[in-house]
Design a protein around this motif. Structure first.
Motif, PDB file in Angstrom:
ATOM      1  N   UNK A   2      -8.326   5.888 -11.723  1.00 53.28           N
ATOM      2  CA  UNK A   2      -6.801   6.481 -11.494  1.00 53.28           C
ATOM      3  C   UNK A   2      -5.801   5.663 -12.385  1.00 53.28           C
ATOM      4  N   UNK A   3      -4.625   5.948 -12.470  1.00 54.47           N
ATOM      5  CA  UNK A   3      -3.520   5.301 -13.053  1.00 54.47           C
ATOM      6  C   UNK A   3      -2.989   5.019 -11.991  1.00 54.47           C
ATOM      7  N   UNK A   4      -2.430   3.762 -11.890  1.00 52.92           N
ATOM      8  CA  UNK A   4      -1.618   3.326 -10.965  1.00 52.92           C
ATOM      9  C   UNK A   4      -0.240   3.533 -11.085  1.00 52.92           C
ATOM     10  N   UNK A   5       0.532   3.482  -9.981  1.00 51.69           N
ATOM     11  CA  UNK A   5       1.971   3.765 -10.032  1.00 51.69           C
ATOM     12  C   UNK A   5       2.522   2.251 -10.507  1.00 51.69           C
ATOM     13  N   UNK A   6       3.810   2.267 -10.852  1.00 51.01           N
ATOM     14  CA  UNK A   6       4.412   0.995 -10.958  1.00 51.01           C
ATOM     15  C   UNK A   6       4.137   0.047  -9.984  1.00 51.01           C
ATOM     16  N   UNK A   7       4.571   0.486  -8.801  1.00 55.76           N
ATOM     17  CA  UNK A   7       4.525  -0.421  -7.605  1.00 55.76           C
ATOM     18  C   UNK A   7       2.895  -0.990  -7.240  1.00 55.76           C
ATOM     19  N   UNK A   8       1.927   0.052  -7.604  1.00 54.07           N
ATOM     20  CA  UNK A   8       0.760  -0.538  -7.405  1.00 54.07           C
ATOM     21  C   UNK A   8       0.184  -1.420  -8.439  1.00 54.07           C
ATOM     22  N   UNK A   9       0.861  -1.366  -9.598  1.00 49.38           N
ATOM     23  CA  UNK A   9       0.672  -2.389 -10.769  1.00 49.38           C
ATOM     24  C   UNK A   9       1.199  -3.554 -10.333  1.00 49.38           C
ATOM     25  N   UNK A  10       2.348  -3.937  -9.807  1.00 49.80           N
ATOM     26  CA  UNK A  10       2.936  -4.945  -9.412  1.00 49.80           C
ATOM     27  C   UNK A  10       2.017  -5.629  -8.448  1.00 49.80           C
ATOM     28  N   UNK A  11       1.519  -4.758  -7.372  1.00 46.77           N
ATOM     29  CA  UNK A  11       0.786  -5.128  -6.103  1.00 46.77           C
ATOM     30  C   UNK A  11      -0.735  -5.763  -6.869  1.00 46.77           C
ATOM     31  N   UNK A  12      -1.332  -5.387  -7.974  1.00 52.82           N
ATOM     32  CA  UNK A  12      -2.582  -5.848  -8.389  1.00 52.82           C
ATOM     33  C   UNK A  12      -2.348  -7.277  -8.951  1.00 52.82           C
ATOM     34  N   UNK A  13      -1.009  -7.516  -9.419  1.00 52.32           N
ATOM     35  CA  UNK A  13      -0.855  -8.708  -9.953  1.00 52.32           C
ATOM     36  C   UNK A  13       0.227  -9.660  -9.165  1.00 52.32           C
ATOM     37  N   UNK A  14       0.296  -9.348  -7.977  1.00 54.77           N
ATOM     38  CA  UNK A  14       1.072 -10.071  -6.882  1.00 54.77           C
ATOM     39  C   UNK A  14       0.418 -11.342  -6.725  1.00 54.77           C
ATOM     40  N   UNK A  15       0.875 -12.405  -6.825  1.00 56.35           N
ATOM     41  CA  UNK A  15       0.146 -13.839  -6.605  1.00 56.35           C
ATOM     42  C   UNK A  15      -0.038 -13.869  -5.303  1.00 56.35           C
ATOM     43  N   UNK A  16       1.003 -13.677  -4.334  1.00 60.58           N
ATOM     44  CA  UNK A  16       0.895 -13.850  -3.123  1.00 60.58           C
ATOM     45  C   UNK A  16      -0.425 -12.974  -2.448  1.00 60.58           C
ATOM     46  N   UNK A  17      -0.214 -11.639  -2.717  1.00 57.88           N
ATOM     47  CA  UNK A  17      -1.409 -10.927  -2.390  1.00 57.88           C
ATOM     48  C   UNK A  17      -2.800 -11.290  -2.862  1.00 57.88           C
ATOM     49  N   UNK A  18      -2.886 -11.853  -3.952  1.00 62.67           N
ATOM     50  CA  UNK A  18      -3.976 -12.288  -4.489  1.00 62.67           C
ATOM     51  C   UNK A  18      -4.711 -13.499  -3.678  1.00 62.67           C
ATOM     52  N   UNK A  19      -3.811 -14.533  -3.783  1.00 59.52           N
ATOM     53  CA  UNK A  19      -4.175 -15.876  -3.139  1.00 59.52           C
ATOM     54  C   UNK A  19      -4.351 -15.700  -1.557  1.00 59.52           C
ATOM     55  N   UNK A  20      -3.486 -14.851  -1.058  1.00 60.72           N
ATOM     56  CA  UNK A  20      -3.371 -15.129   0.537  1.00 60.72           C
ATOM     57  C   UNK A  20      -4.038 -13.866   1.246  1.00 60.72           C
ATOM     58  N   UNK A  21      -4.619 -13.053   0.529  1.00 60.12           N
ATOM     59  CA  UNK A  21      -5.191 -11.805   1.071  1.00 60.12           C
ATOM     60  C   UNK A  21      -6.356 -11.345   0.366  1.00 60.12           C
ATOM     61  N   UNK A  22      -6.274 -10.763  -1.017  1.00 62.52           N
ATOM     62  CA  UNK A  22      -7.341 -10.285  -1.635  1.00 62.52           C
ATOM     63  C   UNK A  22      -8.432 -11.221  -1.993  1.00 62.52           C
TER      64      UNK A  22
END
Length: 272
Positions: A2-22
């Motif tokens: 799929x092609x992400x929305x701008x919001x989804x793209x930002x979340x995929x590269x969100x450092x807080x989400x990556x380090x603390x959740x994903x």
């Protein structure tokens, strides 16, 4: 894919989400990787990396090493190499063979021209500035060094994209629901040579096609559920959608005997 929305793209590269959740630990990554147990042909991915590093000696940096699948294999099969695992998440490094460093791929704590090999495996789609990160990876390499990157094609696992959209639609009561978050879309196998070409002259693509055939919904459920860190970006109740997808897969298996997924990933072997 799929092609992400701008919001989804930002979340995929969100450092807080990556380090603390994903990637706070290895649980979600291991679940996402587990579906490949049913792929044919089976690829020994660390073995392929070892093959591509056959002529390399010295220091190898695994940037964004995650749960250490490649680091641990390199330590075992190439003890002559000085392998350093790096990740933005301290938690996921807990079980990775040392030495390891908590580090941001966009600003590595490494001197210029100090590495003989750099691995960037299924991680460049997670960085905020892809081109700047590739320049940073190239900075660390000695002349003659090699960068090995990996990602998935835009054609990868399209059956799961359609499954998610159908399940989300069922949950919302509409014909087709919003697309699921795609991790690879920012740095797909098709886009990767263009990005890498900003810093590397010699780029070789090694494609790895495959097919997954399942007679149990559980691997699909584990794979879809591993995206929980991005649940807020899905636009649909996440766990209800996973449950509905499981029911659809179970019904497909009951009527057709299996649920089939086509895969296409690959490595990019790059030299300056």
């Amino acid at each position: 894919m799929t092609s992400n929305t701008t919001r989804q793209d930002a979340a995929v590269a969100d450092r807080s989400i990556l380090a603390n959740s994903a990637y706070a630990d290895g649980r979600h990554l291991a679940a996402r990787q587990s579906i490949y147990r049913w792929q044919q042909p089976r690829y020994d991915l660390p073995g392929i990396v070892l093959e591509e590093l056959a002529g390399t000696s010295g220091i190898v940096l695994d940037v964004g090493c995650g749960n250490g699948k490649f680091v641990n294999r390199l330590h075992k099969d190439r003890p002559d190499l000085q392998v350093v695992g790096m990740d933005i998440s301290a938690g996921i490094l807990a079980d990775v063979e040392k030495p390891v460093l908590v580090a941001d791929a966009q600003a590595l704590p490494v001197a210029d021209n100090s590495a003989d090999g750099v691995l960037a495996l299924h991680m460049l789609y997670h960085v905020g500035d892809i081109e700047a990160t590739i320049t940073e990876l190239a900075r660390t390499l000695r002349p003659g060094g090699v960068l090995i990157a990996s990602t998935n094609s835009e054609a990868d696992k399209q059956e799961l994209d359609r499954l998610w959209a159908r399940a989300a639609g069922d949950v919302l009561g509409i014909p087709e629901g919003p697309a699921r978050v795609s991790l690879s879309s920012r740095f797909s196998l098709e886009k990767a040579p263009g990005y890498l070409g900003t810093a590397f002259k010699d780029i070789r693509v090694r494609k790895l096609p495959g097919t997954i055939e399942l007679t149990d919904p559980a691997p699909v459920v584990a794979h879809l559920a591993s995206y929980e860190a991005w649940a807020d970006q899905c636009g649909v109740p996440f766990h209800e959608t996973v449950d509905r997808a499981a029911a659809i897969v179970a019904a497909t298996i009951a009527t057709e005997g299996l649920f089939k997924i086509t895969c296409l990933g690959g490595f990019l072997v790059c030299r300056l």
